[in-house]
Scaffold this motif. Structure first.
Motif, mmCIF file in Angstrom:
data_model
loop_
_atom_site.group_PDB
_atom_site.id
_atom_site.type_symbol
_atom_site.label_atom_id
_atom_site.label_comp_id
_atom_site.label_asym_id
_atom_site.label_seq_id
_atom_site.Cartn_x
_atom_site.Cartn_y
_atom_site.Cartn_z
ATOM 1 N N LYS A 19 0.828 -1.208 0.000
ATOM 2 C CA LYS A 19 0.000 0.000 0.000
ATOM 3 C C LYS A 19 0.865 1.262 0.000
ATOM 4 O O LYS A 19 0.638 2.210 0.756
ATOM 5 C CB LYS A 19 -0.952 0.010 1.196
ATOM 6 N N LEU A 20 1.886 1.256 -0.857
ATOM 7 C CA LEU A 20 2.735 2.435 -1.010
ATOM 8 C C LEU A 20 2.123 3.363 -2.048
ATOM 9 O O LEU A 20 1.286 2.967 -2.847
ATOM 10 C CB LEU A 20 4.139 2.008 -1.432
ATOM 11 N N SER A 21 2.566 4.598 -2.050
ATOM 12 C CA SER A 21 1.994 5.590 -2.953
ATOM 13 C C SER A 21 3.050 6.611 -3.338
ATOM 14 O O SER A 21 3.991 6.864 -2.569
ATOM 15 C CB SER A 21 0.806 6.294 -2.280
ATOM 16 N N PRO A 22 2.922 7.245 -4.520
ATOM 17 C CA PRO A 22 3.852 8.320 -4.881
ATOM 18 C C PRO A 22 3.518 9.631 -4.179
ATOM 19 O O PRO A 22 4.279 10.573 -4.226
ATOM 20 C CB PRO A 22 3.656 8.453 -6.390
ATOM 21 N N TYR A 23 2.338 9.695 -3.531
ATOM 22 C CA TYR A 23 1.930 10.936 -2.855
ATOM 23 C C TYR A 23 1.087 10.587 -1.640
ATOM 24 O O TYR A 23 0.177 9.779 -1.736
ATOM 25 C CB TYR A 23 1.122 11.817 -3.811
ATOM 26 N N TYR A 24 1.411 11.197 -0.507
ATOM 27 C CA TYR A 24 0.663 10.976 0.734
ATOM 28 C C TYR A 24 0.083 12.310 1.197
ATOM 29 O O TYR A 24 0.827 13.217 1.588
ATOM 30 C CB TYR A 24 1.567 10.399 1.825
ATOM 31 N N HIS A 25 -1.222 12.439 1.141
ATOM 32 C CA HIS A 25 -1.871 13.691 1.504
ATOM 33 C C HIS A 25 -2.114 13.737 3.008
ATOM 34 O O HIS A 25 -2.322 12.720 3.651
ATOM 35 C CB HIS A 25 -3.201 13.829 0.753
ATOM 36 N N TYR A 26 -2.156 14.943 3.572
ATOM 37 C CA TYR A 26 -2.333 15.095 5.020
ATOM 38 C C TYR A 26 -3.667 14.546 5.509
ATOM 39 O O TYR A 26 -3.786 14.087 6.639
ATOM 40 C CB TYR A 26 -2.212 16.576 5.413
ATOM 41 N N ILE A 27 -4.697 14.590 4.657
ATOM 42 C CA ILE A 27 -6.015 14.088 5.062
ATOM 43 C C ILE A 27 -5.942 12.611 5.440
ATOM 44 O O ILE A 27 -6.702 12.118 6.263
ATOM 45 C CB ILE A 27 -7.040 14.296 3.920
ATOM 46 N N TYR A 28 -5.005 11.907 4.809
ATOM 47 C CA TYR A 28 -4.897 10.453 5.009
ATOM 48 C C TYR A 28 -4.451 10.088 6.424
ATOM 49 O O TYR A 28 -4.717 8.995 6.903
ATOM 50 C CB TYR A 28 -3.936 9.891 3.958
ATOM 51 N N LEU A 29 -3.797 11.029 7.134
ATOM 52 C CA LEU A 29 -3.172 10.691 8.413
ATOM 53 C C LEU A 29 -4.098 10.990 9.589
ATOM 54 O O LEU A 29 -4.607 12.093 9.725
ATOM 55 C CB LEU A 29 -1.878 11.489 8.573
ATOM 56 N N ASP A 30 -4.312 9.981 10.414
ATOM 57 C CA ASP A 30 -5.110 10.132 11.626
ATOM 58 C C ASP A 30 -4.156 10.233 12.811
ATOM 59 O O ASP A 30 -3.471 9.271 13.160
ATOM 60 C CB ASP A 30 -6.051 8.933 11.790
ATOM 61 N N LEU A 31 -4.109 11.399 13.447
ATOM 62 C CA LEU A 31 -3.161 11.627 14.539
ATOM 63 C C LEU A 31 -3.624 11.041 15.865
ATOM 64 O O LEU A 31 -2.925 11.152 16.871
ATOM 65 C CB LEU A 31 -2.914 13.131 14.708
ATOM 66 N N GLU A 32 -4.812 10.426 15.882
ATOM 67 C CA GLU A 32 -5.329 9.867 17.136
ATOM 68 C C GLU A 32 -5.584 8.363 17.056
ATOM 69 O O GLU A 32 -6.196 7.799 17.952
ATOM 70 C CB GLU A 32 -6.612 10.601 17.529
ATOM 71 N N SER A 33 -5.125 7.715 16.010
ATOM 72 C CA SER A 33 -5.336 6.280 15.874
ATOM 73 C C SER A 33 -4.392 5.512 16.793
ATOM 74 O O SER A 33 -3.409 6.064 17.317
ATOM 75 C CB SER A 33 -5.100 5.847 14.423
ATOM 76 N N VAL A 34 -4.678 4.220 16.998
ATOM 77 C CA VAL A 34 -3.831 3.380 17.850
ATOM 78 C C VAL A 34 -2.416 3.306 17.284
ATOM 79 O O VAL A 34 -1.415 3.394 18.015
ATOM 80 C CB VAL A 34 -4.438 1.965 17.975
ATOM 81 N N LYS A 35 -2.324 3.154 15.966
ATOM 82 C CA LYS A 35 -1.020 3.079 15.302
ATOM 83 C C LYS A 35 -0.198 4.344 15.565
ATOM 84 O O LYS A 35 1.007 4.279 15.834
ATOM 85 C CB LYS A 35 -1.225 2.893 13.797
ATOM 86 N N THR A 36 -0.859 5.493 15.501
ATOM 87 C CA THR A 36 -0.167 6.758 15.730
ATOM 88 C C THR A 36 0.291 6.879 17.179
ATOM 89 O O THR A 36 1.414 7.324 17.456
ATOM 90 C CB THR A 36 -1.088 7.943 15.381
#
Length: 271
Positions: free
Chosen positions: A20-37
């Motif tokens: 699931k790699l991408s040439p572009y990662y937009h800020y909307i995609y990132l959840d700053l409160e998820s368990v992973k984060t």
């Protein structure tokens, strides 16, 4: 800083799980409160702190962590960038991780005691990465795949969904393009480009009444788009065939086109 910690965690994961790699990662995609984060918030500073404390006892590990962190610092959003991650810069930081595992695996003690485990690990990794490579060779083989990958990673970014729909339409995958256009204007109802292209694609499928509804909706939001008038004229010619109405719409099309000569809306008229 929160973005940086999460991005470093993603970089580490992408080395071991390059999916699931991408040439572009937009800020909307990132959840700053998820368990992973939250795990990244704890793990990344913890590893750096432990490496500094262990410099004398474990210099190789400390050097590897430092190498990884410093080489990725320019693309880790310590200073905000226009994209979250840039995976292509991982080749140099990855050397530290690969060197560490190579030194552990190649030690005589490890090979003597865990020879079966070593060969099993090599086999599993080889099969896994071969499968991932074969899978994504099909996805990444063409230029049209660029926005498909971005839309996959950033499913809430309306512009990426629109571009993915355009890419699918360019290669003749009409049903898929319709789905992307629809998802785009659901995420962003004011995205008239998606409404226009959705209506234009419906014209190709012979759904003139539905297409007209979406084009009129786009026209209410932005009457400066020339392709809206062109597509409405096509619908008129396929249904009522009112010549005066068709001529009026084409005049509006030409007038709108003249006004935005210097702009590129990246739109695709039906005919």
């Amino acid at each position: 800083v929160l973005y940086t910690l999460r991005v470093y965690g993603d970089y580490v994961l992408s080395i071991f799980f390059p999916i699931k790699l991408s040439p572009y990662y937009h800020y909307i995609y990132l959840d700053l409160e998820s368990v992973k984060t939250l795990i990244c918030y704890i793990a990344v500073p913890g590893i750096i702190y432990w490496s500094i404390r262990s410099w004398k006892e474990r210099p190789l590990i400390a050097f590897g962590v430092g190498w990884f962190v410093l080489w990725l610092a320019p693309v880790s959003n310590l200073i905000p960038l226009n994209t979250l991650r840039q995976d292509r810069y991982l080749y140099l930081p990855a050397i530290a991780i690969l060197a560490f595992f190579a030194s552990v695996i190649c030690s005589s003690r490890f090979l003597n005691q865990r020879k079966f485990f070593f060969y099993a690990l090599v086999f599993v990794v080889g099969v896994s990465f071969t499968g991932v490579t074969l899978k994504y060779m099909k996805v990444f083989k063409g230029g049209n795949s660029y926005w498909l990958r971005v839309a996959d990673v950033c499913p809430n970014w309306a512009e990426a969904l629109f571009e993915a729909g355009l890419a699918e339409r360019n290669v003749g995958r009409i049903k898929s393009s319709i789905q992307f256009y629809r998802r785009a204007f659901i995420k962003k109802p004011t995205l008239t480009r998606a409404l226009n292209n959705y209506g234009a694609t419906l014209i190709d499928l012979g759904k003139y009444s539905t297409a007209k509804n979406y084009l009129e909706r786009a026209r209410e939001l932005d009457s400066s788009n020339p392709d809206l008038y062109y597509n409405l004229a096509v619908i008129e010619s396929k249904t009522e065939n009112d010549e005066k109405r068709i001529k009026d719409l084409l005049k509006l099309h030409v007038a709108a086109k003249e006004k935005i000569k210097t702009k590129d809306y990246n739109l695709t008229p039906t005919h």
